[in-house]
Write a protein that holds these residues in place. Sequence first.
Motif, PDB file in Angstrom:
ATOM      1  N   ASP A 228     -59.553  70.376  -7.166  1.00  0.00           N
ATOM      2  CA  ASP A 228     -59.111  68.983  -7.870  1.00  0.00           C
ATOM      3  C   ASP A 228     -59.954  68.684  -9.095  1.00  0.00           C
ATOM      4  OD1 ASP A 228     -57.196  68.876  -6.149  1.00  0.00           O
ATOM      5  OD2 ASP A 228     -57.951  67.088  -5.082  1.00  0.00           O
ATOM      6  N   THR A 229     -61.419  68.936  -9.075  1.00  0.00           N
ATOM      7  CA  THR A 229     -62.017  68.650 -10.078  1.00  0.00           C
ATOM      8  C   THR A 229     -62.011  69.585 -11.230  1.00  0.00           C
ATOM      9  OG1 THR A 229     -63.883  67.952  -8.698  1.00  0.00           O
ATOM     10  CG2 THR A 229     -64.868  68.257 -10.729  1.00  0.00           C
ATOM     11  N   LEU A 230     -61.845  70.863 -10.848  1.00  0.00           N
ATOM     12  CA  LEU A 230     -61.550  71.771 -12.046  1.00  0.00           C
ATOM     13  C   LEU A 230     -60.265  71.689 -12.699  1.00  0.00           C
ATOM     14  CD1 LEU A 230     -62.869  75.112  -9.958  1.00  0.00           C
ATOM     15  CD2 LEU A 230     -63.844  74.140 -12.131  1.00  0.00           C
ATOM     16  N   ALA A 231     -59.253  71.171 -11.888  1.00  0.00           N
ATOM     17  CA  ALA A 231     -57.977  70.919 -12.561  1.00  0.00           C
ATOM     18  C   ALA A 231     -57.885  70.041 -13.374  1.00  0.00           C
ATOM     19  CB  ALA A 231     -56.836  70.611 -11.396  1.00  0.00           C
ATOM     20  N   PHE A 232     -58.583  68.522 -13.140  1.00  0.00           N
ATOM     21  CA  PHE A 232     -58.930  67.555 -14.085  1.00  0.00           C
ATOM     22  C   PHE A 232     -59.634  67.954 -15.372  1.00  0.00           C
ATOM     23  CE2 PHE A 232     -62.206  64.636 -15.672  1.00  0.00           C
ATOM     24  CZ  PHE A 232     -61.297  63.559 -16.062  1.00  0.00           C
ATOM     25  N   PRO A 255     -72.650  75.741 -17.616  1.00  0.00           N
ATOM     26  CA  PRO A 255     -73.229  76.253 -16.486  1.00  0.00           C
ATOM     27  C   PRO A 255     -72.562  75.765 -15.352  1.00  0.00           C
ATOM     28  CG  PRO A 255     -74.979  75.307 -17.820  1.00  0.00           C
ATOM     29  CD  PRO A 255     -73.824  74.879 -18.531  1.00  0.00           C
ATOM     30  N   THR A 256     -71.900  74.634 -15.156  1.00  0.00           N
ATOM     31  CA  THR A 256     -71.122  74.182 -14.225  1.00  0.00           C
ATOM     32  C   THR A 256     -69.902  74.976 -14.040  1.00  0.00           C
ATOM     33  OG1 THR A 256     -72.004  71.718 -14.593  1.00  0.00           O
ATOM     34  CG2 THR A 256     -70.139  72.194 -13.149  1.00  0.00           C
ATOM     35  N   ILE A 257     -69.399  75.294 -14.925  1.00  0.00           N
ATOM     36  CA  ILE A 257     -68.229  76.095 -14.974  1.00  0.00           C
ATOM     37  C   ILE A 257     -68.530  77.533 -14.693  1.00  0.00           C
ATOM     38  CG2 ILE A 257     -66.097  76.973 -16.047  1.00  0.00           C
ATOM     39  CD1 ILE A 257     -66.194  73.752 -15.369  1.00  0.00           C
ATOM     40  N   ILE A 258     -69.390  78.143 -15.123  1.00  0.00           N
ATOM     41  CA  ILE A 258     -69.985  79.457 -14.603  1.00  0.00           C
ATOM     42  C   ILE A 258     -70.314  79.690 -13.267  1.00  0.00           C
ATOM     43  CG2 ILE A 258     -72.035  80.994 -15.106  1.00  0.00           C
ATOM     44  CD1 ILE A 258     -71.680  80.576 -18.255  1.00  0.00           C
ATOM     45  N   LEU A 273     -61.617  80.163 -13.924  1.00  0.00           N
ATOM     46  CA  LEU A 273     -61.792  80.942 -14.986  1.00  0.00           C
ATOM     47  C   LEU A 273     -60.812  80.307 -15.927  1.00  0.00           C
ATOM     48  CD1 LEU A 273     -61.453  84.419 -13.095  1.00  0.00           C
ATOM     49  CD2 LEU A 273     -62.901  83.815 -14.986  1.00  0.00           C
ATOM     50  N   VAL A 274     -59.731  79.655 -15.366  1.00  0.00           N
ATOM     51  CA  VAL A 274     -58.479  79.083 -16.406  1.00  0.00           C
ATOM     52  C   VAL A 274     -59.454  78.010 -17.190  1.00  0.00           C
ATOM     53  CG1 VAL A 274     -56.654  77.411 -16.272  1.00  0.00           C
ATOM     54  CG2 VAL A 274     -56.579  79.378 -14.863  1.00  0.00           C
ATOM     55  N   VAL A 275     -60.323  77.248 -16.537  1.00  0.00           N
ATOM     56  CA  VAL A 275     -61.192  76.207 -17.243  1.00  0.00           C
ATOM     57  C   VAL A 275     -62.148  76.979 -18.131  1.00  0.00           C
ATOM     58  CG1 VAL A 275     -62.825  74.375 -17.012  1.00  0.00           C
ATOM     59  CG2 VAL A 275     -60.948  74.751 -15.295  1.00  0.00           C
ATOM     60  N   LEU A 276     -62.531  78.046 -17.882  1.00  0.00           N
ATOM     61  CA  LEU A 276     -63.407  78.571 -18.655  1.00  0.00           C
ATOM     62  C   LEU A 276     -62.681  79.175 -20.044  1.00  0.00           C
ATOM     63  CD1 LEU A 276     -66.440  79.646 -19.200  1.00  0.00           C
ATOM     64  CD2 LEU A 276     -65.599  82.065 -18.133  1.00  0.00           C
TER      65      LEU A 276
END
Length: 995
Positions: A228-232, A255-258, A273-276
């Motif tokens: 959910d957090t990544l989707a946001f 760093p958080t996304i990695i 990966l979508v967020v990155l």
Amino acid sequence: MEMCLKYMCHDPNYNYDDADEDESMECDDEEEDESDEEYSDDDDMSWKVRRSAAKCLEAIIATRHEMLNEFYRQVSPALISRFKEREENVKADIFHAFVALLRQTKPVISGNSQSTPAQGSYPLTTGVPPPHLKPRLFLLSVSRDPNSMEIAEDGPGFQLQRQVPDIVKALHKQMKEKSVKTRQGCFNLLTQLILVLPGALSEHISAVIPGIQYSLSEKQSTSNMKIDTLAFIQHLLVNNQPASVFHPHAPVLVPTIISAVSDPFYKISSEALVVLESLVMVIRPLEDKANESPQSFKPYVTQIYECCFVRLKASDIDQEVKERAISCMGRILAHLGDHLQTELASCLPILLDRLKNEITRLTTVKALTRVANSNLKIDLVSILPEAMPILASFLRKNQRTLKLSTLVLLDTLVRNYNQPAQLQNLTPVVSELSNLISEADLHIAQLTLVLLTSIARTDTPMLGVVANTSLPEALRLTYSPLLQGAALVALKSFFQALVLAKSVPDLNSKRLLDLLVGPVLEANGANIHKQGRASMAKCVAAVVETQSPAEAMVVVQQFSSQLTAANSLPHQKTFALLALAEIGRNIDLSKTGNMKEIVLESFNNMSEEVKSAASYALGNISLGNLKEYLPFVLHEIETQSKRQYLLLHSLKEIISAQSVNTNSVKVLGPYIPAIWEQLFKHCQCQEEGTRNVVAECLGKLCLIDPEKLLPELQTALNSPSPLMRTTVVTAMKFTISDQPQSIDALLKDTIGEFLKTLEDPDLSVRRVALVAFNSAAHNKPSLIRDLLPTTLPHLYNETQKRKELIREVEMGPFKHEVDDGLDLRKAAFECMYTLLDTCVDRLDIFEFLSHVQDGLKDHYDIKMLTYLMVMRAAQLCPVAVLTRLDKLVEPLKATVTTKVKANAVKQEYEKQDELKRSALRAVATLAHVPGADKHPQMNDFLNQIRNTPDLASLFESVQKDSHAGLGGALGANGAGASGFGHSRHGTDPHAMDFS
């Protein structure tokens, strides 16, 4: 509502510390040792009161669109202040109520956001379907009116914008709560906020970053919480936020996304990966390369590349992760490739390997397109020799999406990697292209022609192969009656590029013209469809444009002689006139002998097709020299009464072309008074066709000089002649186009006067007023939104069946009923359907549904339209539809169970079958409305369908056509419908094909 707002705060046993609300927004990294839950009393049942009040408020918000402004004045601040609620379940319901308010606001200002989130990026628990499952809903919910994108002062959007700081402040502390449910509620609410108001969080990124970091790094966070957090974050990155607002937070975000990309759970890694991918576009947007600062992205290049590369080269990972790693790497190379020169040698071979794999080839093609299209000019030469034969083989596959993507990639490669050594690899590709040029799939044909045009412009020696293989197929395509739009433009460009290339000396413009014109000049040329002849004429004109003036005049003389030749057949004369029309648009033909007389002589031809072509030709030839031709056309209209209809069509061609010309006021200005006067002489013509042409001319003329002409058009509304009023209202319809125009501001002030003709005593005037109203609602809803309170009663009035408009006509021994009000009712229901799409927030949905109910019992055509309206209303206003379900089910049931008489003709059987199918589509949609599974009449109806073999099989086929499972609606007690919108993988009605 007042009661609910009062009882939502009913908490007599707890004292909220108001000092918390005044705390600064600075992040406090220390976790609170004590939880508010410790202060709750086990015997305290007041939370049930607060929860009930929140649920009741949500129901009010979900059903009363027209109170939106009042909700933002009274309810919204109260809900925001209650985000501090101590009971987790009550807090969740308060969040739900606020989300309902945001969803009600979305149709009002959804024109602000044209972007869609990446696939799969949406909160698990919010019920927001991914964009690939709801293309139709998205397209229809986004306003078609660019002007409506402006947020009106004191409107819902403006009020929401003012409350954003309070929302963020209230959620800031909640986003670091230990409760997963609370944090999910926060992210759900903020996601909805940026979907409704893109860019709303631009000034508050620093307030949400700590919550993001906490949810992704906290050890107790569940998988769903992280997803959910990544989707946001994904929504935050893609929804029109200025890229610069994220740059200061890159040291935390990257760093958080990695770290999330490296998560062992494939779903988290996939979302990350979508967020990155989106993050790469944000930290280095290529559109603003001139102002970029290397320091904003350079420190992270290596980290980003390496974390994605690990996923890219792994072969034993989930397919979803594999595909998203490929897509992400394509984005990384496209945006950061100039800083990864040494890494290309290890990365590109892996992409080539993925290209050979059947499962990953489509994703890889799209990723390589992105890389090849990058303005960083990434060096792909090392893999091109091996990649080209593979790409050529894709053009033979049955997978249409793969063909389309491959053609786009090949065109990108030809344009950006066009050195002779690189183009040698194209040989296997060129040999495959001729098979793709066909009317069977014009989109593929268009992309193929675009690729061939790019090849021709490189002037490679391979053009000889193109001329022998693809040119015959392209010539055959010109005859197709289906050819139009972008495919026709691509075909014209291909012919021009082929003529201008020097690699094929024997294919000059004269030779190509002979190939184009030859089939029409033959005796069997009459078999070529008239639309095909029109397309051929456009292609002829495109080739003539490449010639010198002297060569062009020779071609014009040849076509002129074709018109005067005694042995010319009608289809040959038609083609000659069409060709002269297309050539004359850009070349002055006034010095070409007696062109006027030749064209006018064709007005006397016995063939209607020749006459129509002559009218079209005169209008288009006039565009080449208005000073010479326009006075002549006006004089002919004045003096030649028998030719007026054809001459008015010629005038329409002139005005239509000039209405989209930026210099039209200067060019056409001196002639406007004479044209206007001439047109008004024909406004009351008895022939409806003539009046329609005049109306189109008047409407498009108003686009050229609106300040002067629109008031004159408005004055004509007071004419005592119904024919004049009909023409004037129809003219107003032609001033409303889907593109912004200078006339829009004036139209907004005057359109109310035109729409007053909805009260006109004449039936025809009311009908054209409804058509104009529909045009405005469809193209520019902002023009009529504020007028709806006064116009809707008149619109609804026209949906009623009137006995005085029904008459009996004797046809031999039979009597036949004729309903003169049917066209009027159809126009009214069409208008209602459009308003449901574009102005749903301004409708009293309950009154609206009452009139839809009447339409469900009306004529066949109106029934078909109201079934679509029921389906759309079920999507946009499910709560309101649920309250009227019994009234909607009853007429649907009557239609589905009606049997055709035994002696009925075949057409009646087909008509009834189509009615049943459409009604069952509506039933399928209603079955997915949340709560419909508990409705007794709905369940009885579904059971009846299930127990009737014919209906069950028909319903099943309808469900399959609509991409929705039968079990969801016909399962035990309709259980499949109850979970609608709350499961990531559940059935989603927005995925149904309602076309």
